[in-house]
Design an enzyme around this catalytic site. Sequence first.
Site, PDB file in Angstrom:
ATOM      1  N   SER A  97      19.222  64.286  65.815  1.00 43.91           N
ATOM      2  CA  SER A  97      17.804  63.971  64.823  1.00 43.91           C
ATOM      3  C   SER A  97      17.013  64.755  65.186  1.00 43.91           C
ATOM      4  O   SER A  97      15.908  64.890  64.330  1.00 43.91           O
ATOM      5  CB  SER A  97      17.006  62.802  66.491  1.00 43.91           C
ATOM      6  OG  SER A  97      18.418  61.457  66.083  1.00 43.91           O
ATOM      7  N   THR A 105      19.440  55.469  72.070  1.00 45.71           N
ATOM      8  CA  THR A 105      20.256  55.637  71.482  1.00 45.71           C
ATOM      9  C   THR A 105      20.987  54.856  72.731  1.00 45.71           C
ATOM     10  O   THR A 105      20.244  54.625  73.683  1.00 45.71           O
ATOM     11  CB  THR A 105      20.862  56.917  70.706  1.00 45.71           C
ATOM     12  OG1 THR A 105      22.065  56.478  70.454  1.00 45.71           O
ATOM     13  CG2 THR A 105      20.721  58.249  71.535  1.00 45.71           C
ATOM     14  N   LYS A 134      20.132  50.683  73.717  1.00 41.75           N
ATOM     15  CA  LYS A 134      18.857  50.272  72.726  1.00 41.75           C
ATOM     16  C   LYS A 134      18.468  48.336  72.994  1.00 41.75           C
ATOM     17  O   LYS A 134      17.567  48.121  72.229  1.00 41.75           O
ATOM     18  CB  LYS A 134      19.667  50.278  71.293  1.00 41.75           C
ATOM     19  CG  LYS A 134      19.542  51.698  70.958  1.00 41.75           C
ATOM     20  CD  LYS A 134      20.434  51.958  69.724  1.00 41.75           C
ATOM     21  CE  LYS A 134      20.694  52.401  68.530  1.00 41.75           C
ATOM     22  NZ  LYS A 134      21.131  51.926  67.252  1.00 41.75           N
ATOM     23  N   ASP A 156      16.547  50.456  61.849  1.00 41.14           N
ATOM     24  CA  ASP A 156      18.448  51.403  61.184  1.00 41.14           C
ATOM     25  C   ASP A 156      18.516  49.961  60.132  1.00 41.14           C
ATOM     26  O   ASP A 156      19.427  49.776  59.290  1.00 41.14           O
ATOM     27  CB  ASP A 156      19.391  50.126  62.356  1.00 41.14           C
ATOM     28  CG  ASP A 156      19.690  50.882  63.791  1.00 41.14           C
ATOM     29  OD1 ASP A 156      19.511  52.898  63.407  1.00 41.14           O
ATOM     30  OD2 ASP A 156      19.899  51.202  64.367  1.00 41.14           O
ATOM     31  N   ALA A 190      24.989  47.568  65.145  1.00 37.53           N
ATOM     32  CA  ALA A 190      24.665  47.795  64.664  1.00 37.53           C
ATOM     33  C   ALA A 190      25.008  46.607  63.379  1.00 37.53           C
ATOM     34  O   ALA A 190      24.104  46.751  61.650  1.00 37.53           O
ATOM     35  CB  ALA A 190      25.757  48.686  63.758  1.00 37.53           C
ATOM     36  N   GLY A 237      27.591  57.003  56.392  1.00 38.77           N
ATOM     37  CA  GLY A 237      25.664  56.635  56.939  1.00 38.77           C
ATOM     38  C   GLY A 237      25.262  57.695  57.085  1.00 38.77           C
ATOM     39  O   GLY A 237      24.232  57.348  57.363  1.00 38.77           O
TER      40      GLY A 237
HETATM   41  P1  NDP Z   1      28.972  48.438  69.234  1.00 36.43           P
HETATM   42  O1  NDP Z   1      30.461  49.660  70.089  1.00 36.43           O
HETATM   43  O2  NDP Z   1      28.395  47.480  69.633  1.00 36.43           O
HETATM   44  O3  NDP Z   1      30.038  47.749  68.365  1.00 36.43           O
HETATM   45  C1  NDP Z   1      32.039  47.876  67.437  1.00 36.43           C
HETATM   46  C2  NDP Z   1      32.503  47.316  66.432  1.00 36.43           C
HETATM   47  O4  NDP Z   1      33.819  48.142  66.395  1.00 36.43           O
HETATM   48  C3  NDP Z   1      32.815  46.166  67.197  1.00 36.43           C
HETATM   49  O5  NDP Z   1      32.568  44.680  66.369  1.00 36.43           O
HETATM   50  C4  NDP Z   1      34.369  46.178  67.301  1.00 36.43           C
HETATM   51  O6  NDP Z   1      35.341  45.216  67.978  1.00 36.43           O
HETATM   52  C5  NDP Z   1      34.986  46.774  67.018  1.00 36.43           C
HETATM   53  N1  NDP Z   1      35.576  47.691  67.045  1.00 36.43           N
HETATM   54  C6  NDP Z   1      36.181  48.825  68.115  1.00 36.43           C
HETATM   55  N2  NDP Z   1      37.644  49.334  67.719  1.00 36.43           N
HETATM   56  C7  NDP Z   1      37.499  48.884  66.893  1.00 36.43           C
HETATM   57  C8  NDP Z   1      39.398  48.544  66.431  1.00 36.43           C
HETATM   58  N3  NDP Z   1      39.934  50.119  67.222  1.00 36.43           N
HETATM   59  N4  NDP Z   1      39.598  48.083  65.499  1.00 36.43           N
HETATM   60  C9  NDP Z   1      38.953  47.250  65.098  1.00 36.43           C
HETATM   61  N5  NDP Z   1      37.702  46.818  65.277  1.00 36.43           N
HETATM   62  C10 NDP Z   1      36.731  48.287  65.712  1.00 36.43           C
HETATM   63  O7  NDP Z   1      28.819  49.630  68.489  1.00 36.43           O
HETATM   64  P2  NDP Z   1      27.543  49.695  66.936  1.00 36.43           P
HETATM   65  O8  NDP Z   1      27.594  47.946  66.659  1.00 36.43           O
HETATM   66  O9  NDP Z   1      27.028  50.297  67.633  1.00 36.43           O
HETATM   67  O10 NDP Z   1      28.249  50.610  66.257  1.00 36.43           O
HETATM   68  C11 NDP Z   1      29.072  51.036  64.715  1.00 36.43           C
HETATM   69  C12 NDP Z   1      28.869  51.422  64.466  1.00 36.43           C
HETATM   70  O11 NDP Z   1      28.470  52.045  63.505  1.00 36.43           O
HETATM   71  C13 NDP Z   1      29.662  53.167  65.504  1.00 36.43           C
HETATM   72  O12 NDP Z   1      30.314  53.988  64.136  1.00 36.43           O
HETATM   73  C14 NDP Z   1      28.304  54.117  64.764  1.00 36.43           C
HETATM   74  O13 NDP Z   1      28.441  55.118  65.274  1.00 36.43           O
HETATM   75  C15 NDP Z   1      27.161  53.481  63.654  1.00 36.43           C
HETATM   76  N6  NDP Z   1      26.235  53.764  63.339  1.00 36.43           N
HETATM   77  C16 NDP Z   1      25.780  55.050  62.759  1.00 36.43           C
HETATM   78  C17 NDP Z   1      24.566  54.403  62.251  1.00 36.43           C
HETATM   79  C18 NDP Z   1      24.012  55.202  61.578  1.00 36.43           C
HETATM   80  O14 NDP Z   1      22.890  55.537  60.961  1.00 36.43           O
HETATM   81  N7  NDP Z   1      24.572  55.570  59.994  1.00 36.43           N
HETATM   82  C19 NDP Z   1      23.389  53.431  62.746  1.00 36.43           C
HETATM   83  C20 NDP Z   1      24.096  52.661  64.742  1.00 36.43           C
HETATM   84  C21 NDP Z   1      25.387  52.330  64.185  1.00 36.43           C
HETATM   85  P3  NDP Z   1      35.440  44.105  68.498  1.00 36.43           P
HETATM   86  O15 NDP Z   1      33.560  43.002  68.655  1.00 36.43           O
HETATM   87  O16 NDP Z   1      36.177  43.316  68.838  1.00 36.43           O
HETATM   88  O17 NDP Z   1      36.274  44.924  70.249  1.00 36.43           O
END
Ligand code: NDP
Length: 298
Positions: A33, A84, A88, A124, A153, A267
Amino acid sequence: MLDDTFLLDDLLALPEIEVGLAVLGCPIKHSISPQLHNAALEVMALKDPRFRHWNYRKIEVYPTDLKKALPKLAELGFRGLNLTIPHKVDVLPLLSSIDEQARVMGAVNTLNWEKDGWKGYNTDGVGLSRAIFQAFKLGMQEFNVLVLGAGGAARAAVAQCLFEGCKNVAIFNRSSDRARELCHVLKKNEINQDIELLESFSNPYAGSSEPTLVINATSLGLRLDDPSPVDLNLLSGKIYVFDMVYNPPFTNLLKQADEMGYLYANGLGMLVGQAAKSLEIWSGREVSTEAMSQAVHI
Ligand code: NDP
């Protein structure tokens, strides 16, 4: 101070800050950032010398220190903050006010210092929307959207789809209970459009004349050897794919989209879009994303 990462105590030794900006997180060392914001501020300073005195840093703040960090930073001259992992959601009770869209998203990634304290925003969703328009030249309202994931996200993505009136929205998540909970929370926030829950991955809008946008909001893809969260072969219709992951830039999901001839984007545009929107909130100026995009070195 660790490299270019500040600890809270280091800030006391800084020369007087006119307008300080920073991202707070733990860990924070990996954050790019400062590269994005300082590049944009340099360009803004060419037109308006006021911005020469604006500086964006990254500060490691432990979860237990957030409460004391926020008033301290305001006292030191910080006027804009990004948050971050892991702050959040935990920041919500520490705010003096919250923007309506951030309230619905249930998380805050941007704080602006206002006369009665820190006001929380979530940029976001706007970042996602701008990135989609930039990549596909279509607004979110023109798509049926399939959101993969049900974490923070995904919640921002689904809420943004609903704010912008996209055609239809469906959620598919590994744990269907969590996806159900997400729908429930959004409905409680008086968002009336139906959100479809997919128990298995498919395109409920395959017969529609509108294109379908798949948004990966899971954390699958962050590691090079992560499999794709879904098999795009299970979809039919006109498909676009957006992966929130930007590092690595070419995930297995995007590789499959490429093989199938679909338009796709990673992203990075979202990262830049959310940063630009934060800087717009702090500065009250329109921010060009060009300098930010050029400054990214991953
Ligand atoms: P969270 O930890 O809140 O959520 C993670 C999600 O991923 C859940 O739905 C989880 O499912 C799922 N997940 C994790 N592992 C697996 C797996 N092995 N198989 C299937 N599903 C899986 O994370 P965030 O929501 O904060 O972030 C999600 C993604 O978005 C990250 O990669 C983050 O880097 C990206 N991001 C990118 C941004 C950008 O500016 N480009 C901004 C914000 C986020 P379950 O509920 O079943 O555990």
